[in-house]
Structure formats: structure tokens, C-alpha cells
Design an enzyme around this catalytic site. Structure first.
Site, PDB file in Angstrom:
ATOM      1  N   LEU A  43      36.274  41.013  31.576  1.00 46.32           N
ATOM      2  CA  LEU A  43      36.548  41.590  32.893  1.00 46.32           C
ATOM      3  C   LEU A  43      35.302  42.132  33.572  1.00 46.32           C
ATOM      4  O   LEU A  43      34.485  42.807  32.956  1.00 46.32           O
ATOM      5  CB  LEU A  43      37.571  42.721  32.721  1.00 46.32           C
ATOM      6  CG  LEU A  43      37.957  43.524  33.957  1.00 46.32           C
ATOM      7  CD1 LEU A  43      39.468  43.741  34.002  1.00 46.32           C
ATOM      8  CD2 LEU A  43      37.248  44.863  33.998  1.00 46.32           C
ATOM      9  N   ASP A  46      33.379  47.202  38.848  1.00 48.27           N
ATOM     10  CA  ASP A  46      32.459  47.691  39.880  1.00 48.27           C
ATOM     11  C   ASP A  46      31.042  47.113  39.832  1.00 48.27           C
ATOM     12  O   ASP A  46      30.453  47.005  38.756  1.00 48.27           O
ATOM     13  CB  ASP A  46      32.253  49.206  39.730  1.00 48.27           C
ATOM     14  CG  ASP A  46      33.530  49.972  39.579  1.00 48.27           C
ATOM     15  OD1 ASP A  46      34.598  49.370  39.643  1.00 48.27           O
ATOM     16  OD2 ASP A  46      33.440  51.191  39.384  1.00 48.27           O
ATOM     17  N   TYR A 105      29.858  53.933  32.141  1.00 47.23           N
ATOM     18  CA  TYR A 105      30.598  53.767  33.388  1.00 47.23           C
ATOM     19  C   TYR A 105      29.663  53.653  34.600  1.00 47.23           C
ATOM     20  O   TYR A 105      28.444  53.722  34.481  1.00 47.23           O
ATOM     21  CB  TYR A 105      31.589  54.930  33.548  1.00 47.23           C
ATOM     22  CG  TYR A 105      32.912  54.703  32.832  1.00 47.23           C
ATOM     23  CD1 TYR A 105      33.076  53.662  31.921  1.00 47.23           C
ATOM     24  CD2 TYR A 105      34.006  55.541  33.075  1.00 47.23           C
ATOM     25  CE1 TYR A 105      34.291  53.458  31.272  1.00 47.23           C
ATOM     26  CE2 TYR A 105      35.227  55.345  32.434  1.00 47.23           C
ATOM     27  CZ  TYR A 105      35.360  54.297  31.529  1.00 47.23           C
ATOM     28  OH  TYR A 105      36.566  54.103  30.900  1.00 47.23           O
ATOM     29  N   SER A 106      30.266  53.546  35.759  1.00 43.19           N
ATOM     30  CA  SER A 106      29.518  53.181  36.971  1.00 43.19           C
ATOM     31  C   SER A 106      28.425  54.152  37.374  1.00 43.19           C
ATOM     32  O   SER A 106      28.471  55.335  37.041  1.00 43.19           O
ATOM     33  CB  SER A 106      30.495  53.040  38.136  1.00 43.19           C
ATOM     34  OG  SER A 106      31.230  51.870  37.963  1.00 43.19           O
ATOM     35  N   ARG A 166      32.834  61.375  37.820  1.00 41.98           N
ATOM     36  CA  ARG A 166      32.031  60.205  37.417  1.00 41.98           C
ATOM     37  C   ARG A 166      31.375  59.484  38.603  1.00 41.98           C
ATOM     38  O   ARG A 166      31.574  59.851  39.739  1.00 41.98           O
ATOM     39  CB  ARG A 166      32.899  59.216  36.633  1.00 41.98           C
ATOM     40  CG  ARG A 166      34.153  58.772  37.343  1.00 41.98           C
ATOM     41  CD  ARG A 166      34.939  57.770  36.485  1.00 41.98           C
ATOM     42  NE  ARG A 166      36.219  57.461  37.099  1.00 41.98           N
ATOM     43  CZ  ARG A 166      37.346  58.099  36.825  1.00 41.98           C
ATOM     44  NH1 ARG A 166      37.369  59.076  35.954  1.00 41.98           N
ATOM     45  NH2 ARG A 166      38.465  57.748  37.443  1.00 41.98           N
ATOM     46  N   GLU A 225      36.779  57.776  43.725  1.00 42.37           N
ATOM     47  CA  GLU A 225      35.854  57.048  42.849  1.00 42.37           C
ATOM     48  C   GLU A 225      34.696  56.502  43.686  1.00 42.37           C
ATOM     49  O   GLU A 225      34.835  56.266  44.885  1.00 42.37           O
ATOM     50  CB  GLU A 225      36.589  55.900  42.136  1.00 42.37           C
ATOM     51  CG  GLU A 225      37.618  56.408  41.133  1.00 42.37           C
ATOM     52  CD  GLU A 225      38.165  55.323  40.208  1.00 42.37           C
ATOM     53  OE1 GLU A 225      38.268  55.575  39.001  1.00 42.37           O
ATOM     54  OE2 GLU A 225      38.489  54.216  40.696  1.00 42.37           O
TER      55      GLU A 225
HETATM   56  C1  FRU Z   1      36.187  52.305  39.443  1.00 45.57           C
HETATM   57  C2  FRU Z   1      35.990  52.905  38.057  1.00 45.57           C
HETATM   58  C3  FRU Z   1      34.928  53.986  38.066  1.00 45.57           C
HETATM   59  C4  FRU Z   1      34.456  53.991  36.635  1.00 45.57           C
HETATM   60  C5  FRU Z   1      34.531  52.524  36.281  1.00 45.57           C
HETATM   61  C6  FRU Z   1      34.940  52.243  34.857  1.00 45.57           C
HETATM   62  O1  FRU Z   1      36.753  51.051  39.388  1.00 45.57           O
HETATM   63  O2  FRU Z   1      37.207  53.394  37.536  1.00 45.57           O
HETATM   64  O3  FRU Z   1      35.375  55.243  38.523  1.00 45.57           O
HETATM   65  O4  FRU Z   1      33.171  54.500  36.515  1.00 45.57           O
HETATM   66  O5  FRU Z   1      35.472  51.947  37.157  1.00 45.57           O
HETATM   67  O6  FRU Z   1      34.859  50.878  34.603  1.00 45.57           O
END
Ligand code: FRU
Length: 487
Positions: A43, A46, A105-106, A166, A225
Site C-alpha cells: 500500500l 501519503d 509516519y508522515s 503527527r 492530518e
Molecule cells: C494520513 C496518515 C497520517 C499518518 C500516516 C500513516 O493518511 O494517517 O496522519 O502520518 O497517514 O501512514
């Protein structure tokens, strides 16, 4: 699809060979894209760390190698010299420390005079699966092309908010000679917001500066987000993804990506809106868009997004892959509206111009309809007789376009809604349509509105039908992604 167990979702990838078999089968999929960034396996979500640095456009994306589900996340790296042709570089950031044990994460990138700095969220979970987010720093090692993580996070979570904190957006404010990090967050009473940290020095002490105030948006969803503030022309633009809220015109969807044009005041940490919230995209699959940082004249003016949505399912989930990036868009602010034009360089991918009288739609193509002035009806991916398809109908009196995807054979995320009505400010004159094997991106009136959706035509769905007075041209598009196995 059978729901994977937590162990399956969070398995650590130790050796690329573990997923070679997956890649070999996915590569045969009829829906693999040809000019869009897509995951080697598993998958993609972001876009991360989108930056122009040292002669290259670098783009990273959230990647879960094992299948079409949100499990253990890595940053996967792709590069380009022109934002058109992309090359796979492999995994960049791995979840290999205590602070990011359940996912990298992002985040975003900042090119400095010395190096490329990358800011990300370390998603930590303890044995009881309680989450704790850390804001972390890495840099690009120029010689090896690999990531070098700073040993300790820049800071941990802020007390005043829930576990949802985040997606660091790094901002340098030249006037104040200060760095800011904007995080997406959730207040204890479950309101979505942005929170800001400040520091004089990237690797120095970071202080919690306060919550971002956005008058009129105090109660706008339960979590924001991927927020960011960008200077575009002489305006500031706040981009974010409000969750847990239904918004007019977007059916049952509760995850959105939009923007507000206004002015950011760093003294009072207030973003003063000049307008209301607008969707970045009116299509069915668009989220977590990111603007590019870089030392070039048109700073912040290129954007890419994830052509997908959280909590969504796609037909290729069965094939163990999902998600694709949009093409790059060039941004400008006109009045209080963001104009998003398709990257001009994409014109280079145009190959043969097609004789459209046969009403055949190549699997990867660009369609352009100009000189529109009256009502029209457009159907894409119909059968030979013009039946079925992804349908559009324009009403010039109302200046509205009605979109309906419910006549396609492959229907998915139907619960989110299958119809949309797009309202234009200016009469609709021009449409540019980019079709790849499983995506559709439409740019209306030089980017006044954009509509991006995944679409999975089956065998006979390869025709189109247009009734109206516009001038139509179609070109086949050359491939621009290699889709090779680099991990
Ligand atoms: C947005 C999100 C972010 C997070 C990331 C995890 O799609 O949920 O907030 O950092 O994807 O994959």
C-alpha cells in the site's frame, strides 16, 4: 479480502526477497499505472518529504510492503529530474528504533545550505498497544543516498492533546529567523487542530509554542492530518485534512483534504482566513496532498496528493496492492482560489494523436476538450454502444457538472457516495483529462476545479461518448514510471 492479523500487518521486512514473489504477481495486474508513482508491492498512502534538492525532485511515500492495508509504515523513495519521469530508489526510512517501532509516519523535508533534513513522526506503541508519537529528524547522506537518523527525537507528545499528534511540517520564518514545526492534532475534547513548536536551531531545543488559531474553524472535525502552511504568490495557504466530519457535497465521506487562503501571523499563531474551506479536489479519491519545498524560483508551487482515502477499499486490494500518486500540479492563487494546473512537462508524454471518431479510449491517454460553451454529456469507459461508463453531464444554465460513477462494472466504496455535483465560478470552457490504467484526473478551466478518482474499467469498458459542441483531441501517453523491483 481476509482481514490480516496484527502480526501480519506489522511484520518487519528483513530482506527484499521476502516480497519478490508478491511483486512478480502484482506486476501482471491489468491496473498497474504507467505514468503515476505506485507502490512496488502493498500500500502507498501519503506523499512525504516532497522536495527539490541538488538537481533532483525527491518524493517519498508512506509504504506498507505486505499488502493493501495500513500496517507497518516505511518511507519509500522515488526521484525525478523533471517531475514527469520517476525512478524507484527503494526504502529510505525504516521503523528500526524504539521511537518508531510501529511505523515511520508522515512528514516533510527542508533543504538547508549543508544538507537535506527530513522530519517525520515516529509512531511508537507499547505492549498494550498504547500509542505515543515522536517528532524525529533524519538527513540524507549524500554519498550513500541513505537516511541517517538523529538518535533521539526532537520532542515527544504534548500533554494537552490526545495520542493523535503527527505529520510534522517544517517551516522557516525568515522574518523571525526561527523554525516552526506544525503538527496535526486532536484536543482532549476531540477537536481537530494544528499545534506549533518553535526553535532557533533545527537540532537545538524545541518549545511548544501553542495551538494554531484559525478563527471560524474551532470546531471543524475531530483530527487534522497533514497540515501545512505555504506561501503562494502573496498569500498564505493553510492545507489540511479534517477527519470525523461530513461536508456538504461529499456524501458520507469523513476524511477530506482542503485549503483556506489567508494570512499567517506568527506573533499570535493565528491563521486569518480570507475565505471558507475549499476542497483541493472534487473527485472520489484524494488525500494528504503535499507541496514541494526547494530552492528554485517557483517555491511551494507544485503539489502532489495520494489518489486514495483512509478507510477505503479498492479492487486491487485482492491483488495485494493499492494506492497511486496524482500527477504533479502547478499552483497559483488567484483571488481567494487556488488554481491547480497539470504540470506543463506532462505534455512531453503525449505520443500519437488518436483518430477519435472510433470512440476508442486508449488505456493511458490525455483527452482535451476546448471551446465548450453549451450543455454537454461525456461518458468515459462505456461499452461499444455508449452504455455504462463514468458519466458527466454539464448544465450551462446552472454552470454545474454532475458526475456519476455508479454505471461502471467495478463499483467500490459505494457507501461514500457515487455522485458529485461540481459548481464552477466561471463558465466551463476547457477540460484536460489524464487517464492511466486505473485512474482519472480531470482539470477544469485551467485548474479552477480538479477531479481525481480511481477507476477500474473491465474488458469492454474502453469506449467513450461525447455529445456537445467542444473540440476534442486525444493523445496516447507514453509510460514514465519503470515499475522495477527496487527495495
Ligand atoms: C494520513 C496518515 C497520517 C499518518 C500516516 C500513516 O493518511 O494517517 O496522519 O502520518 O497517514 O501512514
Amino acid at each position: 479480502m481476509k482481514e490480516p492479523t496484527r502480526e501480519e500487518k506489522y511484520r518487519v521486512l528483513k530482506d527484499p526477497e521476502e516480497i519478490r514473489g508478491l511483486y512478480d504477481s502484482i506486476k501482471k495486474s491489468d491496473y498497474r499505472q504507467t505514468f503515476h508513482t505506485q507502490p512496488v508491492t502493498g500500500l502507498l498512502n501519503d506523499p512525504n518529504g516532497f522536495v527539490y534538492y541538488d538537481g533532483y525532485w525527491h518524493l517519498f511515500y508512506q509504504w506498507c510492503p505486505w499488502g493493501a492495508f495500513h500496517g507497518l509504515k516505511y518511507w519509500y523513495h522515488v526521484v525525478s529530474v523533471d517531475l514527469v519521469y520517476w525512478e524507484n530508489k527503494g526504502v529510505f526510512l525504516k521503523p528500526d528504533t524504539e521511537f518508531d517501532n510501529k511505523g515511520v509516519y508522515s512528514g516533510t523535508a527542508l533543504p538547508t545550505a549543508e544538507r537535506l533534513e527530513l522530519f517525520y513522526t515516529g509512531n511508537h506503541r507499547d505492549k498494550d498497544w498504547t500509542r505515543c508519537s515522536y517528532t524525529c529528524l533524519a538527513k540524507l547522506d549524500e554519498d550513500s543516498g541513505e537516511a541517517e537518523k538523529k538518535e533521539k527525537p526532537l520532542f515527544g507528545p504534548s500533554e494537552g492533546y490526545t495520542e493523535h499528534q503527527r505529520d510534522p511540517k517544517i517551516i522557516y520564518n525568515a522574518e523571525k529567523k526561527k523554525y516552526y514545526i506544525l503538527l496535526g492534532a486532536q484536543t482532549k475534547d476531540k477537536r481537530g487542530c494544528g499545534i506549533l513548536y518553535e526553535s532557533n536551531d533545527i537540532e537545538g531545543r524545541w518549545h511548544f509554542a501553542g495551538e494554531l488559531k484559525v478563527p471560524g474553524f474551532e470546531k471543524f472535525g475531530s483530527m487534522w492530518e497533514c497540515p501545512s502552511i505555504e506561501r503562494i504568490g502573496d498569500k498564505d495557504v493553510l492545507f489540511f485534512c479534517p477527519q470525523g466530519i461530513k461536508l456538504p457535497g461529499h456524501g458520507e465521506i469523513t476524511n477530506h483534504n482542503g485549503y483556506i487562503v489567508g494570512r499567517m501571523d506568527y506573533d499570535s499563531l493565528t491563521f486569518i482566513p480570507d475565505m471558507g474551506f475549499r476542497f483541493l479536489d472534487e473527485g472520489f479519491d484524494f488525500y494528504a496532498a503535499q507541496c514541494c519545498e526547494g530552492d528554485y524560483s517557483d517555491r511551494h508551487s507544485v503539489l502532489v496528493g495520494w489518489m486514495g482515502l483512509p478507510d477505503a477499499v479498492y479492487p486491487t486490494d485482492e491483488e495485494n496492492w493499492s494506492g497511486t500518486m496524482t500527477v504533479a500540479r502547478e499552483l497559483a492563487v488567484e483571488g481567494n482560489r487556488l488554481l491547480q494546473r497539470p504540470l506543463r512537462g506532462l505534455e512531453r508524454l503525449k505520443a500519437l494523436q488518436i483518430d477519435h471518431k472510433q470512440k476508442l479510449l486508449p488505456r493511458s491517454c490525455k483527452m482535451e476538450i476546448t471551446n465548450l460553451s453549451e450543455d454537454f454529456s461525456l461518458r468515459l469507459f462505456t461499452d461499444e454502444d455508449g452504455k455504462g461508463g463514468f458519466r458527466f453531464k454539464y448544465n450551462s444554465d446552472e454552470n454545474e457538472l454532475y458526475a456519476d460513477r455508479s454505471h461502471m462494472t467495478m463499483r467500490f466504496n459505494t457507501g461514500f457516495g457515487e455522485e458529485r455535483t461540481l459548481s464552477f465560478e466561471n463558465p466551463l470552457r476547457k477540460i484536460e483529462i489524464f487517464i492511466d490504467r486505473s485512474s482519472l484526473e480531470m482539470f477544469f478551466n485551467e485548474g479552477e476545479i480538479v477531479f481525481s478518482s480511481r477507476v477500474f474499467p473491465v474488458k469492454d469498458e474502453k469506449h467513450f461518448y461525447l455529445k456537445g459542441n467542444g473540440k476534442l483531441r486525444i493523445w496516447e501517453m507514453n509510460p514514465a514510471v519503470k515499475d522495477d523491483f527496487v527495495v
